[in-house]
Motif scaffolding. Sequence first.
Motif, PDB file in Angstrom:
ATOM      1  N   SER A 184      83.346  41.499   4.968  1.00 40.10           N
ATOM      2  CA  SER A 184      82.516  42.695   5.130  1.00 40.10           C
ATOM      3  C   SER A 184      82.983  43.503   6.346  1.00 40.10           C
ATOM      4  CB  SER A 184      81.048  42.296   5.293  1.00 40.10           C
ATOM      5  OG  SER A 184      80.243  43.425   5.540  1.00 40.10           O
ATOM      6  N   ILE A 185      83.263  42.806   7.436  1.00 41.22           N
ATOM      7  CA  ILE A 185      83.766  43.480   8.641  1.00 41.22           C
ATOM      8  C   ILE A 185      85.136  44.100   8.358  1.00 41.22           C
ATOM      9  CG2 ILE A 185      84.507  43.143  11.033  1.00 41.22           C
ATOM     10  CD1 ILE A 185      82.493  40.797  11.160  1.00 41.22           C
ATOM     11  N   ALA A 186      85.991  43.344   7.654  1.00 44.57           N
ATOM     12  CA  ALA A 186      87.335  43.845   7.338  1.00 44.57           C
ATOM     13  C   ALA A 186      87.266  45.081   6.446  1.00 44.57           C
ATOM     14  CB  ALA A 186      88.151  42.747   6.661  1.00 44.57           C
ATOM     15  N   ALA A 187      86.345  45.065   5.478  1.00 45.42           N
ATOM     16  CA  ALA A 187      86.193  46.223   4.592  1.00 45.42           C
ATOM     17  C   ALA A 187      85.754  47.451   5.373  1.00 45.42           C
ATOM     18  CB  ALA A 187      85.199  45.911   3.480  1.00 45.42           C
ATOM     19  N   ASP A 188      84.852  47.257   6.328  1.00 42.60           N
ATOM     20  CA  ASP A 188      84.385  48.367   7.164  1.00 42.60           C
ATOM     21  C   ASP A 188      85.529  48.918   8.008  1.00 42.60           C
ATOM     22  OD1 ASP A 188      82.234  50.053   8.233  1.00 42.60           O
ATOM     23  OD2 ASP A 188      82.548  48.948  10.087  1.00 42.60           O
ATOM     24  N   ASP A 203      82.213  29.947   2.299  1.00 48.14           N
ATOM     25  CA  ASP A 203      81.850  31.107   1.469  1.00 48.14           C
ATOM     26  C   ASP A 203      81.070  32.121   2.291  1.00 48.14           C
ATOM     27  OD1 ASP A 203      83.065  30.112  -0.795  1.00 48.14           O
ATOM     28  OD2 ASP A 203      81.206  29.369  -1.702  1.00 48.14           O
ATOM     29  N   LYS A 204      80.103  31.628   3.056  1.00 49.49           N
ATOM     30  CA  LYS A 204      79.259  32.505   3.861  1.00 49.49           C
ATOM     31  C   LYS A 204      80.064  33.170   4.969  1.00 49.49           C
ATOM     32  CE  LYS A 204      75.065  32.482   6.716  1.00 49.49           C
ATOM     33  NZ  LYS A 204      73.977  31.638   7.272  1.00 49.49           N
ATOM     34  N   GLU A 205      80.882  32.385   5.673  1.00 53.24           N
ATOM     35  CA  GLU A 205      81.688  32.935   6.766  1.00 53.24           C
ATOM     36  C   GLU A 205      82.692  33.957   6.244  1.00 53.24           C
ATOM     37  OE1 GLU A 205      81.560  32.271  10.229  1.00 53.24           O
ATOM     38  OE2 GLU A 205      79.614  31.490   9.597  1.00 53.24           O
ATOM     39  N   TRP A 206      83.327  33.625   5.114  1.00 50.67           N
ATOM     40  CA  TRP A 206      84.305  34.551   4.531  1.00 50.67           C
ATOM     41  C   TRP A 206      83.654  35.865   4.129  1.00 50.67           C
ATOM     42  CZ3 TRP A 206      89.131  33.562   1.281  1.00 50.67           C
ATOM     43  CH2 TRP A 206      90.029  32.762   1.994  1.00 50.67           C
ATOM     44  N   HIS A 212      91.749  34.461  12.026  1.00 53.90           N
ATOM     45  CA  HIS A 212      90.532  33.683  12.231  1.00 53.90           C
ATOM     46  C   HIS A 212      90.122  32.979  10.937  1.00 53.90           C
ATOM     47  CE1 HIS A 212      86.603  32.424  13.563  1.00 53.90           C
ATOM     48  NE2 HIS A 212      86.002  33.193  12.664  1.00 53.90           N
ATOM     49  N   LYS A 213      90.248  33.659   9.815  1.00 51.53           N
ATOM     50  CA  LYS A 213      89.922  33.044   8.528  1.00 51.53           C
ATOM     51  C   LYS A 213      90.769  31.799   8.295  1.00 51.53           C
ATOM     52  CE  LYS A 213      89.293  35.515   4.767  1.00 51.53           C
ATOM     53  NZ  LYS A 213      89.418  36.550   3.706  1.00 51.53           N
ATOM     54  N   LYS A 214      92.079  31.923   8.555  1.00 52.82           N
ATOM     55  CA  LYS A 214      92.983  30.800   8.325  1.00 52.82           C
ATOM     56  C   LYS A 214      92.659  29.616   9.234  1.00 52.82           C
ATOM     57  CE  LYS A 214      96.945  33.542   6.714  1.00 52.82           C
ATOM     58  NZ  LYS A 214      98.353  33.933   6.999  1.00 52.82           N
ATOM     59  N   GLU A 251      79.473  16.483   1.287  1.00 49.08           N
ATOM     60  CA  GLU A 251      80.059  17.174   2.450  1.00 49.08           C
ATOM     61  C   GLU A 251      81.025  18.270   2.003  1.00 49.08           C
ATOM     62  OE1 GLU A 251      80.868  14.576   6.176  1.00 49.08           O
ATOM     63  OE2 GLU A 251      81.097  13.241   4.441  1.00 49.08           O
ATOM     64  N   GLN A 252      81.771  17.999   0.953  1.00 47.76           N
ATOM     65  CA  GLN A 252      82.685  19.021   0.432  1.00 47.76           C
ATOM     66  C   GLN A 252      81.917  20.283   0.056  1.00 47.76           C
ATOM     67  OE1 GLN A 252      85.369  17.640  -2.723  1.00 47.76           O
ATOM     68  NE2 GLN A 252      85.119  15.540  -1.966  1.00 47.76           N
ATOM     69  N   LYS A 253      80.785  20.097  -0.622  1.00 51.94           N
ATOM     70  CA  LYS A 253      79.985  21.260  -1.028  1.00 51.94           C
ATOM     71  C   LYS A 253      79.442  22.003   0.191  1.00 51.94           C
ATOM     72  CE  LYS A 253      76.109  22.722  -3.934  1.00 51.94           C
ATOM     73  NZ  LYS A 253      75.642  23.710  -2.932  1.00 51.94           N
ATOM     74  N   ALA A 254      78.976  21.239   1.179  1.00 47.31           N
ATOM     75  CA  ALA A 254      78.445  21.877   2.387  1.00 47.31           C
ATOM     76  C   ALA A 254      79.537  22.696   3.090  1.00 47.31           C
ATOM     77  CB  ALA A 254      77.887  20.813   3.332  1.00 47.31           C
ATOM     78  N   ILE A 255      80.760  22.143   3.143  1.00 44.18           N
ATOM     79  CA  ILE A 255      81.883  22.857   3.770  1.00 44.18           C
ATOM     80  C   ILE A 255      82.226  24.115   2.983  1.00 44.18           C
ATOM     81  CG2 ILE A 255      84.370  22.712   4.203  1.00 44.18           C
ATOM     82  CD1 ILE A 255      83.900  19.748   4.949  1.00 44.18           C
ATOM     83  N   ALA A 256      82.299  23.994   1.656  1.00 44.38           N
ATOM     84  CA  ALA A 256      82.629  25.155   0.813  1.00 44.38           C
ATOM     85  C   ALA A 256      81.566  26.239   0.938  1.00 44.38           C
ATOM     86  CB  ALA A 256      82.789  24.720  -0.641  1.00 44.38           C
TER      87      ALA A 256
END
Length: 399
Positions: free
Chosen positions: A156-160, A148-151, A384-386, A139-144
């Motif tokens: 990417s949006i923040a960079a734009d 990773d994907k969400e971040w 939102h990230k936090k 489960e830890q790996k699935a959460i990480a």
Amino acid sequence: MPDLITKRNIPTSWSIKRFKYCAQICNGGEYSDIEVEEGGYPVIGSGGEFARASKFSYYGKSVLLGRKGTVDKPLFVDGAFWCVDTMFYTKIKDFMYEKYLYYCALCFPFDYYVTSTALPSMTQRDLGSQEIAVPSRKEQKAIADFLDKEWAQIDSIAADLGKQIELLQQYKRSLITETVTKGLDKSVPIKDSGVEWIGEIPEHWRLKRLKYIAKLKTGTTPPGNEGINYDENGINWFTPSDFLPNMQLDTSEKYIDRETICYANIQTYPRGSVLLVAIGATVGKIGISKNNAYSNQQITAVIPQHISGNYLLYYLASKSPYIKDNALYTTLPIINNSYLQNITIVVPPTTEQEKIVEFLNRKCSIIDELIEDKNKLLLRLQQHKKSLIYEVVTGKKEV
């Protein structure tokens, strides 16, 4: 003490463990004796890699945490590295998925534990006592992996957004420069100003040294900060941290009381004075005071005499990169008054100055609003990230 994670706040299949039982916390070390110019291993500080070393502290996946200085920005490292002595590194236990532990560390309440000294610091004991929710390693790996994907998407949006903000800032600078050197009427005859960094200007405009159209005055700090307060009892006392992107100096963090002004015989700056940061890392920042004001010694006030203060503000803002690049650099960048007062100023007729200011006020206000909106979006993305991390690593949001 901040609320600890309780069993009723997490899924029933999860457990709660203190950080010290999930990873061994190790001290970093001094690197100066093992620093190399090429090759070697990365030396990691709070901002990431900044040097190379002939030895490494640890080889593997590790969460690095601040010990002194920047203590609230954990890092994740994979491979051989040298950890500086202002950081801790970790040897993570086998039952923990390393990246999951990193995300948990991002949720630690660092503000509560940081000691109230000039240099923030953390202890192994405080870090080790932090409680984290521990699901199965799968489960830890699935959460990480999910985070990773969400971040990546959020970043990417923040960079734009960051690129959009930079383009708007560049457009604002070019608009100001074009307007204060070419005017609003592009049909008028032009002439070579004779100054390379100014270029061509309208034929009927004049060139003057700053000292002939404005007075310069450098601020001071009262001995022992006597008379300086935070309760608006007095007049604005500006420091470099008060300068805003819109160049309007409406309020300040600190004030200087009127009694101090009187007995110290301080000559304050009249409203409409252009203030320029002339010493320090933020040299070149500029703003205009909306009220009578004063400043510390890092700031030079340019007090208009025969020119519109707002026009002078825009002109100096347009030339700020040039002024900064040609400042006197010692241990600190400095723009001294003797240099500043000899800067060439393009001076249009008064009526044109007023039209230019009106035009730039309107245009820059629109640009500043767009930049502010995009900065608000960036802040919301960070928030939102936090919140996303906290919800996922405590099991409140199912992956």
